[in-house]
Write a protein that holds these residues in place. Structure first.
Motif: not given
Length: 128
Positions: A59-65, A76-89
């Motif tokens: 759900p998060v990655m397809v937006k970038y694709q 980059e972890p600092e760019r992609i991890l925050p949206p992944l964490v937010r989505h999963n929380q």
């Protein structure tokens, strides 16, 4: 809700490894090798891995694709991890059902790569 640090401790390396499935270029054999190695470092069943792929990442990655940016050569972890964490929380039972329904669309572009990766994982695990 899982707190950020716990979520990152359990998923960060796996998520970052699997983001290669959504890059513009086809993963190389070395990429598939690295992703399979990372998967095997975790003790997840095939079903759990499928849910991580479909509900936690896609759900998060397809937006970038599908974005119209120049192209993604790496995340980059600092760019992609925050949206992944937010989505999963924010994943409530209702949102989980929604993403299950939508997962056919969110995984459509990366599904062939996922299938290739899972074949490699199965090959390494051997017969069960």
């Amino acid at each position: 809700m899982i707190d950020r640090d716990t979520l990152l401790a359990s998923r960060q390396t796996l998520w970052m490894s699997l983001t290669r499935l959504w890059l513009d270029d086809e993963p190389s054999p070395d990429d598939y090798d690295d992703m399979a190695s990372e998967i095997l470092r975790h003790d997840h069943t095939d079903k759990q891995l499928e849910w991580i792929y479909r509900l936690e990442l896609a759900p998060v990655m397809v937006k970038y694709q599908v974005s119209i940016t120049q192209g993604w050569k790496a995340f980059e972890p600092e760019r992609i991890l925050p949206p992944l964490v937010r989505h999963n929380q924010r994943m409530t039972p209702m949102k989980r059902r929604w993403w299950i329904l939508m997962s056919g669309m969110t995984t459509a572009l990366s599904r062939p790569r996922w299938a290739t990766l899972m074949q490699e994982v199965q090959h390494r695990r051997g017969p069960r």
